[in-house]
Design a protein around this motif. Structure first.
Motif, short mmCIF file in Angstrom:
data_model
loop_
_atom_site.label_atom_id
_atom_site.label_comp_id
_atom_site.label_asym_id
_atom_site.label_seq_id
_atom_site.Cartn_x
_atom_site.Cartn_y
_atom_site.Cartn_z
N ARG A 40 18.29 29.35 45.72
CA ARG A 40 18.67 30.86 45.29
C ARG A 40 18.76 30.76 43.72
O ARG A 40 18.49 31.80 43.02
N ASN A 41 19.57 29.92 43.35
CA ASN A 41 19.69 29.70 41.79
C ASN A 41 18.60 29.62 40.77
O ASN A 41 18.56 29.98 39.89
N CYS A 42 17.42 28.87 41.53
CA CYS A 42 16.30 28.82 40.88
C CYS A 42 15.20 29.92 40.58
O CYS A 42 14.09 29.71 40.34
N LEU A 43 15.54 31.07 41.19
CA LEU A 43 14.65 32.17 41.43
C LEU A 43 14.66 32.72 40.03
O LEU A 43 15.06 32.69 39.21
N LYS A 44 13.14 33.48 39.82
CA LYS A 44 13.32 34.27 38.60
C LYS A 44 13.86 35.35 38.76
O LYS A 44 14.29 35.94 39.77
N GLU A 45 14.07 36.32 37.54
CA GLU A 45 14.94 37.06 37.44
C GLU A 45 14.79 38.32 38.44
O GLU A 45 15.77 38.52 39.09
N PRO A 46 13.85 38.90 38.74
CA PRO A 46 13.97 40.31 39.74
C PRO A 46 14.68 39.72 41.09
O PRO A 46 15.60 40.45 41.62
N PHE A 47 14.15 38.70 41.39
CA PHE A 47 14.45 37.96 42.92
C PHE A 47 15.84 37.47 42.96
O PHE A 47 16.58 37.64 43.76
N LYS A 48 16.29 36.96 41.69
CA LYS A 48 17.44 36.42 41.57
C LYS A 48 18.52 37.38 41.85
O LYS A 48 19.63 37.13 42.54
N SER A 49 18.76 38.53 41.02
CA SER A 49 19.39 39.42 41.00
C SER A 49 19.45 40.05 42.65
O SER A 49 20.64 40.71 43.06
N GLN A 50 18.20 40.38 42.92
CA GLN A 50 18.23 40.78 44.53
C GLN A 50 18.97 40.04 45.56
O GLN A 50 19.87 40.68 46.12
N SER A 51 18.85 38.70 45.32
CA SER A 51 19.56 37.94 46.24
C SER A 51 21.07 37.97 45.76
O SER A 51 21.88 37.92 46.98
N ALA A 52 21.41 37.88 44.75
CA ALA A 52 22.78 38.13 44.51
C ALA A 52 23.62 39.35 44.99
O ALA A 52 24.55 39.44 45.37
N SER A 53 22.83 40.34 45.11
CA SER A 53 23.34 41.85 45.55
C SER A 53 23.54 41.56 46.83
O SER A 53 24.24 42.24 47.28
N ARG A 54 22.68 40.90 47.41
CA ARG A 54 22.89 40.81 48.87
C ARG A 54 24.03 39.95 49.53
O ARG A 54 24.44 40.31 50.21
N GLU A 55 24.40 39.17 48.58
CA GLU A 55 25.60 38.55 48.85
C GLU A 55 26.88 39.08 48.59
O GLU A 55 27.90 38.64 48.86
N GLN A 56 26.54 40.38 48.03
CA GLN A 56 28.13 41.12 47.87
C GLN A 56 28.77 41.59 48.89
O GLN A 56 27.93 41.82 50.12
N ILE A 57 30.03 41.50 49.07
CA ILE A 57 30.87 42.00 50.10
C ILE A 57 31.70 43.13 49.58
O ILE A 57 32.38 43.23 48.66
N HIS A 58 31.66 44.47 50.45
CA HIS A 58 32.74 45.41 50.12
C HIS A 58 33.64 45.65 51.28
O HIS A 58 33.19 45.85 52.33
N TYR A 59 34.73 45.87 51.07
CA TYR A 59 35.89 46.10 51.94
C TYR A 59 36.79 47.38 51.72
O TYR A 59 36.71 47.60 50.63
N LYS A 60 36.93 48.00 53.00
CA LYS A 60 37.92 49.11 52.81
C LYS A 60 39.11 49.02 53.82
O LYS A 60 39.01 48.72 54.83
N PHE A 61 40.20 48.66 53.09
CA PHE A 61 41.43 48.45 53.85
C PHE A 61 42.19 49.67 53.97
O PHE A 61 42.71 50.48 53.07
N THR A 62 42.73 49.75 55.16
CA THR A 62 43.74 51.13 55.40
C THR A 62 44.79 50.66 56.05
O THR A 62 44.56 50.12 57.17
N GLU A 63 45.90 50.55 55.49
CA GLU A 63 47.31 50.03 56.21
C GLU A 63 47.76 51.45 57.06
O GLU A 63 48.01 52.62 56.49
N TRP A 64 48.09 51.01 58.26
CA TRP A 64 48.77 52.06 59.17
C TRP A 64 50.28 51.90 59.23
O TRP A 64 50.70 50.63 59.44
N ASP A 65 51.00 52.64 59.20
CA ASP A 65 52.60 52.55 59.38
C ASP A 65 52.96 53.81 60.58
O ASP A 65 52.86 55.03 60.01
N ASN A 66 53.49 53.49 61.56
CA ASN A 66 54.07 54.12 62.61
C ASN A 66 53.05 55.45 63.11
O ASN A 66 53.14 56.41 63.05
N GLY A 67 51.74 54.71 63.08
CA GLY A 67 50.64 55.84 63.66
C GLY A 67 50.18 56.54 62.40
O GLY A 67 49.30 57.43 62.68
#
Lengths: 81, 182
Positions: A40-67
């Motif tokens: 993946r590192n050896c890919l050409k530019e548009p494809f390289k950034s496409q595959s990099a964007s696929r590897e991104q992870i996004h989280y949403k944490f919600t802490e709960w306290d007493n319901g």
């Protein structure tokens, strides 16, 4: 066969019994992920950034306290967010 | 003589240990060549579950169903065609693309060397090296640079290629690849 020759033969057979990456101490997953990352590192530019964007992870944490949920926290592997 | 035998057995045990292959999960498989040969019907072992056995069971335990045996859960292997098929059934899967179709030939970069697979190939399991894989269907040739995975060639000419990741070679930057390799 003398003892050191016999030991050498055993070592050679043992080495040939497993693939080279196993002998180097890697597991298959480690090896194949390293190969894929390199490819993946050896890919050409548009494809390289496409595959990099696929590897991104996004989280949403919600802490709960007493319901009761507190304010959600957004986390992302993308450093901009 | 005695020392030689001991050496051989110790070699075998070392090999087994290093390969990590355990005999505990061994399932004897019927050989395809035997199954496809004309004398197969006569030499097949008689089934363990017969009508007499079922009748005997009913006599002893009439209200219980006859127990299931492993063959109840096993899916039948797809039959091996008598003649070599004209086309190879290819199941080439990549994470974001797949080629599930009938083709003429596939060239797989196996760890043991580059192998061309035609219909009627010997059943094989190979590990894929990070090289070029090409699919040939009539006049058109599709190529992929594959990073790894495994390929299974079955006796009925179905080829499953499970690639870890792969892209067409036009997507690559050669200079980057040369730099990375050094």
């Amino acid at each position: 066969m003398s003892a050191p020759q016999g030991a050498q033969a055993v070592a050679q057979v043992a080495k040939g019994a497993a693939p080279y990456w196993r002998n180097a101490g890697m597991t298959y997953l480690a090896y194949v992920n390293a190969c894929s990352a390199h490819v993946r590192n050896c890919l050409k530019e548009p494809f390289k950034s496409q595959s990099a964007s696929r590897e991104q992870i996004h989280y949403k944490f919600t802490e709960w306290d007493n319901g009761v949920p507190s304010k959600p926290v957004l986390r992302s592997s993308n450093p901009e967010e | 003589m005695l020392t030689k035998n001991r050496l051989l057995t110790s070699t075998a045990s070392v090999v087994r240990g290093c390969g990590g292959w355990s005999h505990a999960n061994y399932v004897p498989t019927r050989r395809y060549a035997e199954a496809a040969s004309p004398g197969a019907e006569k030499s097949k072992p008689s089934p363990a579950v017969t009508e007499e056995l079922k009748k005997a069971w009913k006599a002893v335990a009439p209200i219980l169903d006859f127990p299931k045996v492993p063959s109840n859960f096993l899916k039948q292997r797809p039959p091996v065609p008598a003649t070599i098929p004209a086309k190879l059934t290819l199941n080439f899967v990549l994470p974001r693309k797949s080629h599930i179709e009938e083709v003429d030939m596939v060239t797989i970069p196996a760890s043991t060397g580059v192998m061309g697979v035609l219909p009627g190939h010997v059943p094989t399991v190979v590990e894929i090296k990070p090289e070029l894989l090409s699919i040939q269907n009539g006049a058109e040739v599709t190529k992929y640079v594959v990073s790894g995975g495994y390929a299974f060639i079955h006796a009925n000419s179905v080829t499953d290629i499970m690639a870890e990741d792969g892209y067409p070679p036009e997507n690559f930057d050669i200079e980057e690849a040369k730099k990375a390799l050094s």
